[in-house]
Write an enzyme that holds these catalytic residues in place. Structure first.
Site, PDB file in Angstrom:
ATOM      1  N   HIS A 365      21.525  43.146 -49.314  1.00  0.00           N
ATOM      2  CA  HIS A 365      22.163  41.850 -49.323  1.00  0.00           C
ATOM      3  C   HIS A 365      21.972  41.115 -50.632  1.00  0.00           C
ATOM      4  O   HIS A 365      22.895  40.523 -51.187  1.00  0.00           O
ATOM      5  CB  HIS A 365      21.613  41.037 -48.161  1.00  0.00           C
ATOM      6  CG  HIS A 365      22.629  40.097 -47.655  1.00  0.00           C
ATOM      7  ND1 HIS A 365      22.539  38.765 -47.859  1.00  0.00           N
ATOM      8  CD2 HIS A 365      23.808  40.334 -47.024  1.00  0.00           C
ATOM      9  CE1 HIS A 365      23.605  38.194 -47.336  1.00  0.00           C
ATOM     10  NE2 HIS A 365      24.382  39.133 -46.827  1.00  0.00           N
ATOM     11  N   GLU A 607      33.000  48.281 -38.720  1.00  0.00           N
ATOM     12  CA  GLU A 607      31.773  48.641 -39.436  1.00  0.00           C
ATOM     13  C   GLU A 607      31.039  49.789 -38.762  1.00  0.00           C
ATOM     14  O   GLU A 607      30.158  50.403 -39.340  1.00  0.00           O
ATOM     15  CB  GLU A 607      30.832  47.431 -39.504  1.00  0.00           C
ATOM     16  CG  GLU A 607      31.424  46.254 -40.246  1.00  0.00           C
ATOM     17  CD  GLU A 607      30.472  45.084 -40.317  1.00  0.00           C
ATOM     18  OE1 GLU A 607      29.876  44.864 -41.368  1.00  0.00           O
ATOM     19  OE2 GLU A 607      30.329  44.388 -39.287  1.00  0.00           O
ATOM     20  N   ASP A 631      28.825  48.772 -44.294  1.00  0.00           N
ATOM     21  CA  ASP A 631      28.158  49.255 -43.092  1.00  0.00           C
ATOM     22  C   ASP A 631      28.829  50.499 -42.549  1.00  0.00           C
ATOM     23  O   ASP A 631      28.159  51.405 -42.060  1.00  0.00           O
ATOM     24  CB  ASP A 631      28.121  48.154 -42.020  1.00  0.00           C
ATOM     25  CG  ASP A 631      26.956  47.216 -42.268  1.00  0.00           C
ATOM     26  OD1 ASP A 631      25.847  47.722 -42.512  1.00  0.00           O
ATOM     27  OD2 ASP A 631      27.160  45.996 -42.238  1.00  0.00           O
ATOM     28  N   CYS A 678      36.769  44.400 -46.847  1.00  0.00           N
ATOM     29  CA  CYS A 678      35.961  43.406 -47.551  1.00  0.00           C
ATOM     30  C   CYS A 678      34.607  43.970 -47.978  1.00  0.00           C
ATOM     31  O   CYS A 678      33.723  43.243 -48.385  1.00  0.00           O
ATOM     32  CB  CYS A 678      35.763  42.165 -46.690  1.00  0.00           C
ATOM     33  SG  CYS A 678      35.019  42.510 -45.101  1.00  0.00           S
TER      34      CYS A 678
END
Ligand code: PEP
Ligand code: MG
Length: 760
Positions: A365, A607, A631, A678
């Protein structure tokens, strides 16, 4: 038994004061444990590309550091080339045997060599030899292989910090040291290191020169006093609840805290020049090593106590100093074992030139946030000696994932040229600020931006984003000390929605869990990525979900550009549940506010692999689909996106990932609905071309990649991108696919979009 010995050897080697004694410990203990006559270590010298005998028990000690073998020479060379153990009962009969007269090895007949590998690279060979003509048995071979694997980290670290050079020759003053990691956000940075460490993490406290020794001593004294007070208080509290002998622990703590005990040792280190926190770390480390070497299990237990007391003193010191307020010079390079998103965004961002961490991988992240902020980042530099590098000059080449510590003058000037070239590229990209992303043969792709911070918004608008494809709503949650309330959330969301209106803003509902923890909502799990994450948490806590949805709906009143995206969906039922709650929230807000509220457009994220195969059912329930390829790649390939060790096999170019994406596009289009993506692959000009060819209607990426991707689209006809996709679908290997895409970019004169010419 053997396992105990193994553990003991690794511990002894780990706690050796320097690399020479680590190697000596290694050969002595192996020889003793295996009962062989010889144990030696040969290490690869990268400059001469030869194996050097670096330590031995049993061979002539004078040959250490002088005897060497070419990479393909002798049984050592063979072992390294084959990357597997070589076990022989009569070594000299082997055609590869190369006699080294200086070593006196002629008397030994049996030979067992095991390669020392680190990250698929051969670092050296560990050898045992014996006079008897006998093959070493399976358990001996297994023992040496296990040991070599455990010790490879020590060797890699020593090589990386130049300890190996130091052994081979007198160290050259200020020579550049090079470390390799993985690129998290591209770019080049030149600056000075600032060591970042979470509060009360004693292992990562850096050494730092004490500017005012007396002041540091005073910090120590007052920290000791406050921990003593804490102990006395605990002791008192526990009277009655604990037996007297159990409470003896507090006495032991108090004794350790005595000015003559730990206190005196720390003070000594301060007088030797370290600041109080660094001196504390040194002393605690010393004690840890001494304890670790003890065989007595009771005494080894005390290790935990010393560590605990060290942490308490550290916390007390940090409370006094408020180390969060440290000064950041211009061009600071943040370095640390691990740097969290919160630690990064709390820093003065305008002064941060680069980021380097020991842990983490490209899609963690923090890396995504760094990318959004355009800060060159290198992660997974496993052998970086963080604590030694505070205030050291370094270059971060985040294109290649490489760090140069104390770079030479030539290196510095070469990198300054590259930075200049990059700036020119950025200037060239300016032309793509206001043009739509339309291919030369007239195909249009919508380019959206991923946001999370307000800082992203200005950069996104400046680069002509057509809307927000992913607003990571958890980022503002991560920066607070408690869940933000409905009104607070409404304010935050309103800013985002207003900044882009009338263009769409896709707000993802809270996606915590996995690697994204909230400090005030910790989740302890063995497998967090397969655990309580994203929609699973919010459906279990409808009160959290409802507050968020209501805040979003209220924020969109009068703007009507809100879209809601559901993360981590793995079943149709979850979509139905979420829709049910959203409908309820619409009714509630309508009633409360007395104005009509339109149902926002709702999207599902793909995902989880299960979703790929049920997307035809799910898309019936919603308005659009967005693929979270970060993911999806992790779950399809079973590769943790944050694990540096497997980072090289985490790749969206994997044929299965590409096939899954094509299935999603086709299924969603069959239902007549739009599909976007995305994940980070949307922001890479190479993968973006493949995605366009697959038929994605929109690509959403960090603002720093927007102009590059737009330039790629404006210069590549859709027909050509389709041709490329056609070609790569015939290939079964991710690395080959990646090269094919890069060749195509090169042919098109667009290779500089993914890496500047000179650094390659
Ligand atoms: C993704 O998984 O691709 C995604 C966009 O979500 P995040 O990176 O925030 O997990
Ligand atoms: Mg995700």
């Amino acid at each position: 038994m053997l396992l105990d010995r193994l553990r003991k050897i690794v511990q002894d080697v780990d706690s050796a004061p320097n690399f020479t004694s680590a190697l000596d410990t290694m050969v002595t203990s192996v020889r003793e444990t295996m009962g062989t006559e010889v144990c030696s270590v040969y290490l690869v010298d990268d400059k001469s590309n030869r194996y050097f005998l670096m330590a031995t028990e049993g061979l002539n000690p004078e040959s250490i550091g002088t005897v060497s073998l070419a990479m393909n020479e002798g049984l050592v060379g063979l072992c390294g080339q084959r990357e597997e153990p070589i076990n022989l009962d009569n070594a000299s009969a082997h055609p590869k045997y190369h006699y080294l007269p200086e070593t006196g090895e002629e008397k030994y007949n049996s030979f067992l060599g095991v390669p020392i590998m680190h990250r698929r690279k051969i670092l050296g060979v560990l050898v045992v030899q014996q006079r008897d003509k006998r093959k070493f048995d399976e358990s001996e071979e297994a023992f040496l292989v296990t040991l070599s694997a455990q010790l490879s980290g020590v060797v890699a670290h020593a090589k990386a910090i130049g300890a190996f050079d130091a052994l081979r020759a007198a160290p050259r003053a200020n020579s550049t040291r090079i470390f390799q990691g993985i690129s998290g956000a591209t770019g080049i940075a030149l600056g000075r290191a600032i060591v970042m460490y979470p509060p009360a993490d004693i292992d990562s406290v850096p050494d730092r020169v004490a500017e005012d020794t007396e002041a540091e001593v005073a910090i120590l004294q007052s920290a000791l006093e406050s921990v003593r007070a804490e102990m006395r208080l605990l002791d008192k509290k526990m009277t009655g609840a604990m037996l007297t002998e159990e409470r003896a622990l507090f006495d032991a703590y108090l004794r350790m805290l005595d000015d003559d005990a730990l206190g005196a040792e720390i003070e000594e280190r301060i007088h030797a020049g370290n600041w109080a926190q660094g001196a504390l770390r040194e002393v605690i480390e010393d004690h840890m090593q001494a304890f670790a070497a003890m065989e007595d299990p009771y005494l080894r237990e005390r290790m935990a106590d010393v560590r605990d007391i060290g942490l308490r003193i550290l916390a007390a010191m940090q409370n006094q100093e408020d180390s969060g307020l440290r000064e950041f010079p211009d061009h600071s390079i943040l370095i640390g074992e691990e740097i969290s998103t919160a630690m990064l965004v709390e820093a003065p961002l305008e002064k941060i030139a680069g980021i380097v961490t020991v842990e983490g991988a490209a899609n963690s992240h923090m890396a995504i946030v760094a990318r959004a902020l355009g800060i060159p980042t290198v992660l997974g530099v496993s052998d970086l000696p963080v604590t030694q590098l505070d205030d050291t000059e370094m270059i971060v080449d985040a294109y290649q994932g490489r760090i140069y510590v104390q770079p030479s003058r030539q290196l510095r000037s070469r990198y300054k040229d590259i930075i200049k070239e990059e700036q020119q590229l950025v200037a060239g990209l300016d032309a793509y600020r206001d043009v739509p992303a339309i291919t030369p043969d007239g195909h249009r792709v919508a380019l959206y931006v991923n946001t999370g911070l307000m800082a992203d918004v200005a950069r996104a608008k400046d680069r002509g984003a057509e809307g927000v494809g992913l607003y990571r709503s958890e980022i503002p949650f991560m920066l607070r000390e408690r869940f933000p309330g409905e009104e607070e959330q409404r304010g935050i969301y309103r800013q985002q929605l207003e900044a882009f209106a009338p263009r769409p803003v896709t707000m993802r509902t809270l996606d915590i869990g996995g690697d994204k923890d909230l400090p005030y909502f910790p989740i302890e799990e063995d497998n967090p990525f397969l655990g309580w994450r994203g929609i699973r948490i919010t459906l279990d806590h409808p009160e959290i979900f409802m507050v968020q949805i209501r805040a979003m709906l209220k924020a969109a009143i009068g703007l009507d550009n809100l879209q809601i995206l559901l993360p981590m969906i793995s079943s149709v039922f979850e979509v139905e549940e979420a829709l049910h709650l959203i409908h309820r929230a619409v009714m509630e807000v309508q009633e409360e506010e007395g104005v009509p509220i339109n149902m926002p457009r709702i999207g599902v994220m793909v995902e989880v692999p299960a979703t790929v195969f049920q997307i035809a059912d799910m898309v019936q329930l919603v308005d659009f689909v967005s693929v979270g390829s970060n993911d999806l790649t992790q779950y399809m390939l079973a590769v943790d996106r944050n694990n540096a060790r497997v980072a090289d096999i985490y790749t969206p170019y994997h044929p299965s990932v590409l096939r899954a994406l094509q299935i999603v596009v086709d299924e969603v289009h069959k239902a007549g609905k739009p599909v976007g993506i995305c994940g980070e692959m949307a922001g890479d000009p190479g993968t973006a071309l493949l995605l366009m060819a697959m038929g994605f209607d929109s690509l959403s990426m960090s603002a720093s990649n927007l102009l590059k991707v737009r330039k790629a689209i404006c210069n590549v006809p859709l027909m050509q991108a389709r041709g490329l996709l056609e070609q790569v679908t015939q290939v079964d290997n991710a690395a080959v696919i990646k090269s094919l895409v890069e060749f195509e970019l090169e042919d098109l004169g667009l290779l500089d979009l993914i890496r500047p010419k000179k650094s390659s």
